[in-house]
Design an enzyme around this catalytic site. Structure first.
Site, PDB file in Angstrom:
ATOM      1  N   HIS A 133      27.283  30.748  69.412  1.00 52.11           N
ATOM      2  CA  HIS A 133      26.515  30.105  68.335  1.00 52.11           C
ATOM      3  C   HIS A 133      25.416  29.249  68.964  1.00 52.11           C
ATOM      4  O   HIS A 133      25.309  28.048  68.722  1.00 52.11           O
ATOM      5  CB  HIS A 133      27.432  29.264  67.462  1.00 52.11           C
ATOM      6  CG  HIS A 133      28.335  30.080  66.592  1.00 52.11           C
ATOM      7  ND1 HIS A 133      27.952  30.561  65.364  1.00 52.11           N
ATOM      8  CD2 HIS A 133      29.604  30.511  66.787  1.00 52.11           C
ATOM      9  CE1 HIS A 133      28.952  31.261  64.825  1.00 52.11           C
ATOM     10  NE2 HIS A 133      29.959  31.245  65.681  1.00 52.11           N
TER      11      HIS A 133
ATOM     12  N   ALA B  34      25.231  35.723  66.701  1.00 56.25           N
ATOM     13  CA  ALA B  34      24.924  34.294  66.661  1.00 56.25           C
ATOM     14  C   ALA B  34      24.353  33.793  67.986  1.00 56.25           C
ATOM     15  O   ALA B  34      24.688  32.709  68.465  1.00 56.25           O
ATOM     16  CB  ALA B  34      26.152  33.471  66.265  1.00 56.25           C
TER      17      ALA B  34
ATOM     18  N   ASP C 109      33.950  46.351  64.523  1.00 57.73           N
ATOM     19  CA  ASP C 109      34.253  46.780  63.165  1.00 57.73           C
ATOM     20  C   ASP C 109      33.183  47.723  62.633  1.00 57.73           C
ATOM     21  O   ASP C 109      33.160  48.045  61.442  1.00 57.73           O
ATOM     22  CB  ASP C 109      34.400  45.578  62.234  1.00 57.73           C
ATOM     23  CG  ASP C 109      33.147  44.704  62.192  1.00 57.73           C
ATOM     24  OD1 ASP C 109      32.192  44.985  62.944  1.00 57.73           O
ATOM     25  OD2 ASP C 109      33.132  43.728  61.402  1.00 57.73           O
ATOM     26  N   GLY C 110      32.287  48.180  63.528  1.00 55.82           N
ATOM     27  CA  GLY C 110      31.209  49.063  63.112  1.00 55.82           C
ATOM     28  C   GLY C 110      30.084  48.354  62.409  1.00 55.82           C
ATOM     29  O   GLY C 110      29.127  48.983  61.944  1.00 55.82           O
TER      30      GLY C 110
ATOM     31  N   HIS D  83      29.441  44.388  63.141  1.00 58.06           N
ATOM     32  CA  HIS D  83      28.948  43.299  63.992  1.00 58.06           C
ATOM     33  C   HIS D  83      28.183  43.822  65.197  1.00 58.06           C
ATOM     34  O   HIS D  83      27.166  43.233  65.589  1.00 58.06           O
ATOM     35  CB  HIS D  83      30.117  42.441  64.485  1.00 58.06           C
ATOM     36  CG  HIS D  83      30.601  41.426  63.504  1.00 58.06           C
ATOM     37  ND1 HIS D  83      31.391  41.759  62.431  1.00 58.06           N
ATOM     38  CD2 HIS D  83      30.415  40.082  63.431  1.00 58.06           C
ATOM     39  CE1 HIS D  83      31.679  40.656  61.747  1.00 58.06           C
ATOM     40  NE2 HIS D  83      31.082  39.630  62.320  1.00 58.06           N
TER      41      HIS D  83
ATOM     42  N   ASP E  12      37.939  38.227  65.009  1.00 58.67           N
ATOM     43  CA  ASP E  12      37.188  37.211  64.250  1.00 58.67           C
ATOM     44  C   ASP E  12      37.523  37.343  62.769  1.00 58.67           C
ATOM     45  O   ASP E  12      36.683  37.110  61.891  1.00 58.67           O
ATOM     46  CB  ASP E  12      35.680  37.345  64.484  1.00 58.67           C
ATOM     47  CG  ASP E  12      34.900  36.101  64.042  1.00 58.67           C
ATOM     48  OD1 ASP E  12      35.527  35.042  63.865  1.00 58.67           O
ATOM     49  OD2 ASP E  12      33.675  36.211  63.855  1.00 58.67           O
TER      50      ASP E  12
ATOM     51  N   ILE F 121      26.862  37.014  57.898  1.00 62.05           N
ATOM     52  CA  ILE F 121      28.209  37.519  58.146  1.00 62.05           C
ATOM     53  C   ILE F 121      29.168  36.344  58.260  1.00 62.05           C
ATOM     54  O   ILE F 121      28.873  35.331  58.900  1.00 62.05           O
ATOM     55  CB  ILE F 121      28.242  38.353  59.450  1.00 62.05           C
ATOM     56  CG1 ILE F 121      27.301  39.548  59.347  1.00 62.05           C
ATOM     57  CG2 ILE F 121      29.657  38.828  59.739  1.00 62.05           C
ATOM     58  CD1 ILE F 121      27.174  40.327  60.642  1.00 62.05           C
ATOM     59  N   ALA F 122      30.337  36.489  57.639  1.00 66.30           N
ATOM     60  CA  ALA F 122      31.344  35.423  57.634  1.00 66.30           C
ATOM     61  C   ALA F 122      32.654  35.952  58.203  1.00 66.30           C
ATOM     62  O   ALA F 122      33.628  36.161  57.487  1.00 66.30           O
ATOM     63  CB  ALA F 122      31.548  34.892  56.221  1.00 66.30           C
TER      64      ALA F 122
END
Length: 386
Positions: free
Chosen positions: A197, A222, A250-251, A253, A275, A309-310
């Site tokens: 981040h 990030a 996850d395809g 990120h 994550d 994205i969260a």
């Protein structure tokens, strides 16, 4: 009770072994071998004998970065943590680091103390991960900007005291005032420090690594990307043998081809993380991450009303299949990225991450298409209740 698993195809960081067997009667593996040597163990009283039928057998998966699952968030107390972990354990994750998003300092200290209590009674909980609050505002992702702050010595000490030696890792942006001193302080306390981040450039990231940071938090996400004249933090991490890199496969990120490049550049330093937030293993809908609203549609989690994205809805077995099938990663390297490599990143590779005598009886039996069939954690079968 003795458990014997035989006729398996073993895959761990040491390679692939066919006609493999192992035996355990407690929290650690008692014996391993090939062929018929398992017969003697099968005669023990109440022995459970599992014929793997040439299916894959791997060490238990280790997730060093997750925020929840099964509809539950790690920020919401002991019962929520346990419920989320039950879901992840059913998908092969036998050891977990409990990650916390940015929250008020007092609340974070309470969460760290709660996780410390849980780690004392549950060996499958490896400790905590402070992903916030020491993050760059322009790369904060799904962290509430109201709770971001700079890492003063007083704050670092307060977190360390609350965690009572169970903070496993912390993420911080090295460009923040006091960040390099904070790295020194965390490292001296035995905490793995991740750069993330962040808006740090190549040189500052290298300086953070020289101060003892040894992890890049969810690489590529990030943070600045790789540019031909601005190599950025990812390039600094790929080129430094001291540093491990988290990837979220996850395809969404990270593109599978980018993951392929990362595995090629640092094959034994990739950590496949989830994550995951509360929606992992659950359904689309509306959730909370910290005190922020998250909307999940088609398995993709976003801060409500935005394109930010969260976290993810990922489980580690899905990440493993993505590495093998989408990024065409060698299964030994893909399995390593969820077993031996995260164990090494946390300094736990003397007891976790391999199928060998003396290592934890954390075992995952998978079908030939890499779907999880059965899981044992610390010698006990995992259970999952919906």
């Amino acid at each position: 009770m003795t458990v014997v698993i035989h006729s398996a195809t073993k895959v761990d960081a040491d390679g692939v072994v066919e006609d493999f067997w192992l035996a355990f009667s407690g929290a650690t593996l008692a014996a391993t071998g090939t062929g018929t040597g398992w017969h003697g163990w099968a005669t023990a009283d109440n022995a459970v004998v599992v014929n793997a039928g040439a299916r894959w057998l791997t060490p238990g998966f280790i997730d060093v970065h997750s925020h929840g699952g099964g509809g539950f968030s790690f920020d919401n107390g002991t019962a929520a943590i346990q419920s989320a972990l039950a879901m992840h354990r059913a998908h092969g994750t036998t050891r977990s680091v409990i990650s916390l998003v940015a929250n008020p300092v007092e609340q974070l200290c309470e969460s760290l103390a709660l996780i410390a209590d849980l780690a004392e009674t549950d060996p499958l909980v490896l400790g905590s991960h402070l992903e916030g609050p020491f993050l760059a505002r322009n790369h904060r992702g799904a962290h509430n900007p109201a709770y971001l702050c700079t890492p003063t010595a007083e704050l670092v000490d307060a977190f360390l005291a609350a965690g009572r030696g169970t903070i496993r890792q912390v993420t911080l942006a090295p460009e923040l005032t006091g960040a390099l001193d904070a790295i020194d302080r965390f490292v001296a306390a035995g905490v793995t420090v991740g750069v993330g981040h962040t808006d740090a450039d190549f040189e500052l990231t290298k300086e953070a690594f020289d101060h003892g940071a040894t992890l890049l938090t969810h690489a590529f996400n990030a943070m600045p990307g790789i540019k031909h004249r601005e190599p950025g933090p990812v390039t600094a991490a790929l080129g430094d043998p001291r540093v491990a890199l988290e990837l979220i496969l996850d395809g969404f990120h990270v593109h599978p081809e980018v993951a392929r490049v990362a595995f090629f550049a640092a094959p034994m330093r990739i950590l496949l993380i989830t994550d995951a937030m509360a929606a992992a293993g659950s359904v689309d809908g509306h959730y909370k991450l910290g005190d922020l609203n998250v909307s999940v549609s088609d398995g993709r989690a976003m801060l409500s009303g935005t394109t930010t994205i969260a976290g993810s809805t990922l489980t580690q077995d899905v990440a493993l299949r993505s590495a093998i099938f989408d990024s065409e990663t060698d299964p030994v390297l893909a399995v390593r990225a969820m077993t031996a490599s995260p164990a090494r990143a946390l300094g736990l590779d003397d007891t976790l991450g391999y199928l060998a005598p003396g290592f934890a009886a954390d075992v995952v039996l998978l079908s030939t298409d890499w779907t999880v069939d059965r899981v044992w954690a610390a010698g006990k079968p995992t259970t999952h209740t919906d």
